[in-house]
Design a protein around this motif. Sequence first.
Motif, PDB file in Angstrom:
ATOM      1  N   ARG A  99       0.806  -1.227   0.000  1.00  0.00           N
ATOM      2  CA  ARG A  99       0.000   0.000   0.000  1.00  0.00           C
ATOM      3  C   ARG A  99       0.837   1.274   0.000  1.00  0.00           C
ATOM      4  O   ARG A  99       0.299   2.361  -0.181  1.00  0.00           O
ATOM      5  N   SER A 100       2.144   1.168   0.241  1.00  0.00           N
ATOM      6  CA  SER A 100       3.002   2.355   0.219  1.00  0.00           C
ATOM      7  C   SER A 100       4.390   1.962  -0.262  1.00  0.00           C
ATOM      8  O   SER A 100       4.851   0.840  -0.027  1.00  0.00           O
ATOM      9  N   TYR A 101       5.065   2.930  -0.926  1.00  0.00           N
ATOM     10  CA  TYR A 101       6.331   2.617  -1.599  1.00  0.00           C
ATOM     11  C   TYR A 101       7.298   3.788  -1.490  1.00  0.00           C
ATOM     12  O   TYR A 101       6.926   4.937  -1.699  1.00  0.00           O
ATOM     13  N   LEU A 102       8.543   3.478  -1.172  1.00  0.00           N
ATOM     14  CA  LEU A 102       9.627   4.455  -1.147  1.00  0.00           C
ATOM     15  C   LEU A 102      10.795   3.892  -1.947  1.00  0.00           C
ATOM     16  O   LEU A 102      11.205   2.749  -1.730  1.00  0.00           O
ATOM     17  N   GLU A 103      11.322   4.698  -2.873  1.00  0.00           N
ATOM     18  CA  GLU A 103      12.508   4.301  -3.629  1.00  0.00           C
ATOM     19  C   GLU A 103      13.604   5.331  -3.391  1.00  0.00           C
ATOM     20  O   GLU A 103      13.397   6.540  -3.579  1.00  0.00           O
ATOM     21  N   ILE A 104      14.778   4.857  -2.992  1.00  0.00           N
ATOM     22  CA  ILE A 104      15.925   5.737  -2.717  1.00  0.00           C
ATOM     23  C   ILE A 104      16.926   5.562  -3.848  1.00  0.00           C
ATOM     24  O   ILE A 104      17.530   4.504  -4.006  1.00  0.00           O
ATOM     25  N   GLY A 105      17.107   6.626  -4.628  1.00  0.00           N
ATOM     26  CA  GLY A 105      17.986   6.577  -5.794  1.00  0.00           C
ATOM     27  C   GLY A 105      17.183   6.234  -7.031  1.00  0.00           C
ATOM     28  O   GLY A 105      17.063   5.068  -7.394  1.00  0.00           O
ATOM     29  N   ILE A 106      16.614   7.259  -7.701  1.00  0.00           N
ATOM     30  CA  ILE A 106      15.685   6.960  -8.795  1.00  0.00           C
ATOM     31  C   ILE A 106      16.251   7.282 -10.174  1.00  0.00           C
ATOM     32  O   ILE A 106      15.611   6.985 -11.176  1.00  0.00           O
ATOM     33  N   ARG A 107      17.433   7.933 -10.240  1.00  0.00           N
ATOM     34  CA  ARG A 107      18.078   8.302 -11.514  1.00  0.00           C
ATOM     35  C   ARG A 107      17.106   9.054 -12.432  1.00  0.00           C
ATOM     36  O   ARG A 107      16.626  10.109 -12.085  1.00  0.00           O
ATOM     37  N   HIS A 108      16.725   8.472 -13.569  1.00  0.00           N
ATOM     38  CA  HIS A 108      15.782   9.134 -14.473  1.00  0.00           C
ATOM     39  C   HIS A 108      14.333   9.002 -14.006  1.00  0.00           C
ATOM     40  O   HIS A 108      13.456   9.719 -14.497  1.00  0.00           O
ATOM     41  N   GLY A 109      14.068   8.063 -13.097  1.00  0.00           N
ATOM     42  CA  GLY A 109      12.720   7.873 -12.576  1.00  0.00           C
ATOM     43  C   GLY A 109      11.976   6.686 -13.164  1.00  0.00           C
ATOM     44  O   GLY A 109      10.852   6.396 -12.757  1.00  0.00           O
ATOM     45  N   GLY A 110      12.578   5.977 -14.112  1.00  0.00           N
ATOM     46  CA  GLY A 110      11.863   4.915 -14.820  1.00  0.00           C
ATOM     47  C   GLY A 110      11.467   3.738 -13.954  1.00  0.00           C
ATOM     48  O   GLY A 110      10.327   3.259 -14.022  1.00  0.00           O
ATOM     49  N   SER A 111      12.385   3.248 -13.133  1.00  0.00           N
ATOM     50  CA  SER A 111      12.059   2.118 -12.262  1.00  0.00           C
ATOM     51  C   SER A 111      11.021   2.517 -11.219  1.00  0.00           C
ATOM     52  O   SER A 111      10.117   1.738 -10.888  1.00  0.00           O
ATOM     53  N   PHE A 112      11.157   3.731 -10.692  1.00  0.00           N
ATOM     54  CA  PHE A 112      10.199   4.231  -9.707  1.00  0.00           C
ATOM     55  C   PHE A 112       8.799   4.324 -10.301  1.00  0.00           C
ATOM     56  O   PHE A 112       7.818   3.828  -9.719  1.00  0.00           O
ATOM     57  N   VAL A 113       8.684   4.942 -11.463  1.00  0.00           N
ATOM     58  CA  VAL A 113       7.377   5.094 -12.112  1.00  0.00           C
ATOM     59  C   VAL A 113       6.785   3.730 -12.445  1.00  0.00           C
ATOM     60  O   VAL A 113       5.592   3.476 -12.195  1.00  0.00           O
ATOM     61  N   THR A 114       7.597   2.846 -12.991  1.00  0.00           N
ATOM     62  CA  THR A 114       7.108   1.514 -13.356  1.00  0.00           C
ATOM     63  C   THR A 114       6.598   0.763 -12.134  1.00  0.00           C
ATOM     64  O   THR A 114       5.519   0.156 -12.161  1.00  0.00           O
ATOM     65  N   THR A 115       7.358   0.799 -11.051  1.00  0.00           N
ATOM     66  CA  THR A 115       6.953   0.087  -9.834  1.00  0.00           C
ATOM     67  C   THR A 115       5.675   0.671  -9.254  1.00  0.00           C
ATOM     68  O   THR A 115       4.751  -0.071  -8.876  1.00  0.00           O
ATOM     69  N   ALA A 116       5.590   1.988  -9.179  1.00  0.00           N
ATOM     70  CA  ALA A 116       4.385   2.627  -8.637  1.00  0.00           C
ATOM     71  C   ALA A 116       3.164   2.302  -9.483  1.00  0.00           C
ATOM     72  O   ALA A 116       2.089   1.968  -8.949  1.00  0.00           O
ATOM     73  N   GLU A 117       3.301   2.388 -10.795  1.00  0.00           N
ATOM     74  CA  GLU A 117       2.175   2.095 -11.679  1.00  0.00           C
ATOM     75  C   GLU A 117       1.760   0.633 -11.577  1.00  0.00           C
ATOM     76  O   GLU A 117       0.564   0.303 -11.542  1.00  0.00           O
ATOM     77  N   TYR A 118       2.737  -0.246 -11.511  1.00  0.00           N
ATOM     78  CA  TYR A 118       2.455  -1.683 -11.439  1.00  0.00           C
ATOM     79  C   TYR A 118       1.756  -2.047 -10.132  1.00  0.00           C
ATOM     80  O   TYR A 118       0.716  -2.728 -10.123  1.00  0.00           O
ATOM     81  N   LEU A 119       2.313  -1.594  -9.008  1.00  0.00           N
ATOM     82  CA  LEU A 119       1.715  -1.927  -7.712  1.00  0.00           C
ATOM     83  C   LEU A 119       0.285  -1.417  -7.609  1.00  0.00           C
ATOM     84  O   LEU A 119      -0.583  -2.084  -7.034  1.00  0.00           O
ATOM     85  N   ASP A 120       0.052  -0.245  -8.182  1.00  0.00           N
ATOM     86  CA  ASP A 120      -1.266   0.375  -8.094  1.00  0.00           C
ATOM     87  C   ASP A 120      -2.332  -0.411  -8.840  1.00  0.00           C
ATOM     88  O   ASP A 120      -3.527  -0.269  -8.554  1.00  0.00           O
ATOM     89  N   ARG A 121      -1.935  -1.229  -9.787  1.00  0.00           N
ATOM     90  CA  ARG A 121      -2.895  -2.050 -10.516  1.00  0.00           C
ATOM     91  C   ARG A 121      -3.442  -3.191  -9.657  1.00  0.00           C
ATOM     92  O   ARG A 121      -4.500  -3.748  -9.960  1.00  0.00           O
ATOM     93  N   PHE A 122      -2.736  -3.553  -8.605  1.00  0.00           N
ATOM     94  CA  PHE A 122      -3.141  -4.696  -7.781  1.00  0.00           C
ATOM     95  C   PHE A 122      -3.747  -4.265  -6.437  1.00  0.00           C
ATOM     96  O   PHE A 122      -4.717  -4.864  -5.989  1.00  0.00           O
ATOM     97  N   HIS A 123      -3.165  -3.236  -5.821  1.00  0.00           N
ATOM     98  CA  HIS A 123      -3.705  -2.701  -4.577  1.00  0.00           C
ATOM     99  C   HIS A 123      -3.407  -1.212  -4.583  1.00  0.00           C
ATOM    100  O   HIS A 123      -2.244  -0.812  -4.670  1.00  0.00           O
ATOM    101  N   SER A 124      -4.434  -0.410  -4.480  1.00  0.00           N
ATOM    102  CA  SER A 124      -4.278   1.036  -4.610  1.00  0.00           C
ATOM    103  C   SER A 124      -3.263   1.568  -3.600  1.00  0.00           C
ATOM    104  O   SER A 124      -3.379   1.332  -2.396  1.00  0.00           O
ATOM    105  N   LEU A 125      -2.256   2.279  -4.096  1.00  0.00           N
ATOM    106  CA  LEU A 125      -1.220   2.829  -3.240  1.00  0.00           C
ATOM    107  C   LEU A 125      -1.721   4.076  -2.512  1.00  0.00           C
ATOM    108  O   LEU A 125      -2.366   4.933  -3.109  1.00  0.00           O
ATOM    109  N   ASP A 126      -1.384   4.166  -1.246  1.00  0.00           N
ATOM    110  CA  ASP A 126      -1.650   5.399  -0.507  1.00  0.00           C
ATOM    111  C   ASP A 126      -0.684   6.495  -0.949  1.00  0.00           C
ATOM    112  O   ASP A 126      -1.056   7.660  -1.062  1.00  0.00           O
ATOM    113  N   PHE A 127       0.566   6.097  -1.186  1.00  0.00           N
ATOM    114  CA  PHE A 127       1.564   7.036  -1.693  1.00  0.00           C
ATOM    115  C   PHE A 127       2.755   6.267  -2.250  1.00  0.00           C
ATOM    116  O   PHE A 127       2.983   5.103  -1.907  1.00  0.00           O
ATOM    117  N   ALA A 128       3.493   6.947  -3.139  1.00  0.00           N
ATOM    118  CA  ALA A 128       4.762   6.452  -3.669  1.00  0.00           C
ATOM    119  C   ALA A 128       5.726   7.628  -3.643  1.00  0.00           C
ATOM    120  O   ALA A 128       5.439   8.683  -4.218  1.00  0.00           O
TER     121      ALA A 128
END
Length: 257
Positions: A99-128
């Motif tokens: 339900r919540s996600y923190l990424e430390i070190g995101i560079r261009h942001g691609g892995s962060f965006v992909t993970t947030a979008e993916y997780l949100d498809r299964f259980h709505s995230l409170d925040f990323a």
Amino acid sequence: MSQNASTWSRQKMSWAALNGLHPTPIDLRRTALIREADTDALSNPQWLEALRLRLGLNDEALNELPSELRAHCGQGLRIWQYPNQFSKYLTQLSRLKIRSYLEIGIRHGGSFVTTAEYLDRFHSLDFAVGVDIIPCPSMAAYQSHNVRAQFCCMNSRGRDFAARLDELDPLDLVFIDSHHEEDQCRREFELLRDRSNLIAFHDVANIGCPGVRQVWQEVKRLPAYDCFEYVDQYGLGPFMGIGLAVKKERLRRVEMK
């Protein structure tokens, strides 16, 4: 030279290198590939691995990528992950009700965006929340694209980072992919171990990141965690690799539901 002086010298050199890094904007339109996909397909590691290529890969450190992947580099979300590792890691996460996600070190942001979008498809995230010491030009646009996403430009060694963690506590999932020195990696783990149920590390198999590998080996020996590895290779390196440590109590709660 003392060990502390040597460590400080390496740290200064690393900071100087960081100052020369300039993240590149990513193509957020490709998030539609995740948002419009069927969740049954997203749960399939093989299908997800193919989707990763369509989402686009980063074009830095091309020596770590096999030739068959290079046509997908420098475009889209510029994800800096091996598709055959990241797909298995994400499908494991889809079963853990995050339900919540923190990424430390995101560079261009691609892995962060992909993970947030993916997780949100299964259980709505409170925040990323994405954190990096370097400004990331795509994050302002992504915050408009996803109102639950936040970006914090800060040093994970600073007091403002510790204060931000206090505000976010408790966390479900943290992904550590910042400065790949042993001391920094261990320090971030110690900051987060009591605040997060799941902690993932990038580059646990990378031949060029012995410090991260060492910290991951230590984490695997801790009795509080069940640990999983995603370290498939393409005949090079070894490079990259993801380690996921899940608190056993948290895993039991998911299995009981």
